[in-house]
Enzyme design. Structure first.
Site, short mmCIF file in Angstrom:
data_model
loop_
_atom_site.label_atom_id
_atom_site.label_comp_id
_atom_site.label_asym_id
_atom_site.label_seq_id
_atom_site.Cartn_x
_atom_site.Cartn_y
_atom_site.Cartn_z
N HIS A 103 0.85 -1.19 0.00
CA HIS A 103 0.00 0.00 0.00
C HIS A 103 0.88 1.24 0.00
O HIS A 103 1.96 1.25 0.57
CB HIS A 103 -0.97 0.01 1.18
CG HIS A 103 -0.36 -0.21 2.53
ND1 HIS A 103 0.12 -1.45 2.94
CD2 HIS A 103 -0.16 0.62 3.58
CE1 HIS A 103 0.58 -1.35 4.19
NE2 HIS A 103 0.44 -0.10 4.60
N HIS B 54 0.97 5.21 1.03
CA HIS B 54 0.34 6.26 1.84
C HIS B 54 0.50 7.61 1.14
O HIS B 54 1.61 7.95 0.72
CB HIS B 54 1.04 6.41 3.20
CG HIS B 54 0.96 5.22 4.10
ND1 HIS B 54 -0.01 5.09 5.07
CD2 HIS B 54 1.72 4.11 4.20
CE1 HIS B 54 0.19 3.94 5.73
NE2 HIS B 54 1.24 3.33 5.22
#
Lengths: 140, 140
Positions: free
Chosen positions: B102, B104
């Site tokens: 992921h 950010h």
């Protein structure tokens, strides 16, 4: 090629300031950070001058990051770190020091004491997060 | 679609766990971090499961980052922050908590107290940096 006379990274691209170069192609230059957070800390920059992500065209930004992914595999093979941080800072408020867009790839080892990706997760207010999401979505 | 039964982000992709969704396409999902470091903190993930950058194909990684660039402009328009951090953590040693890749995107404001991109630059040993660069280059 857009270039800023007062930009240290533009000078590195032009060869006016030396660097420890890892790779270059038509649009990107990769070199070692000489103030490394850890062994193997490297930087990927566009050869053209862009202050930050807001000035960049998404496809070029993506191609630079694709290069970061490729480099991560070479770093893994060469240094075998326990992890890696990818960091890209935009604006003085985000601690960007050189205002020529650059992506940090920082190898990490257990117990190395580097704190750039350490934080305590605290739940936010759900209604406020939803309202913020709607505001962002309306600009997409 | 590769999926891990014990992965919270795979469950979000499958719709088994709710999220505050901002965007999705065939290969990416964007949603709000519910433990936000700051207002507007969002996550970009691939729908397929990859633990981290080392498992990913560079082109797909690049396309996710291209989406981050696009999102940064929407965040700028919606929230007008003073800066933004892009962070992508790989491995527990790099403080990755959810082992589904992921990215950010964290909006920043002057004096917000967020320290994820704050460090004191200390010059490294030039010969050691050169030797490390050669080791990485030989794997490129």
């Amino acid at each position: 090629m857009s270039r800023r006379d007062d930009c240290i990274f533009c000078k590195i691209v032009a060869g006016d300031i030396p660097c420890i170069k890892l790779y270059e192609d038509d649009e990107a230059l990769v070199f070692m950070d000489i103030m490394p957070l850890n062994k193997g800390h490297l930087l990927v920059i566009p050869k053209e001058h862009y202050d930050n992500i807001l000035e960049m065209e998404p496809d070029l930004y993506g191609r630079l990051c694709s290069l970061v992914c490729r480099l991560s595999k070479a770093v893994e093979s060469a240094l075998g770190p326990d992890g890696m941080n990818v960091q890209q800072l935009n604006g003085a408020a985000a601690n960007q020091v050189v205002p020529h867009l650059h992506i940090h790839l920082v190898p990490r080892w257990e117990g190395d004491g580097v704190t750039i990706s350490q934080w305590d997760p605290v739940p936010g207010d759900n209604d406020e997060i939803k309202a913020t999401a709607e505001a962002i979505q309306s600009e997409l």
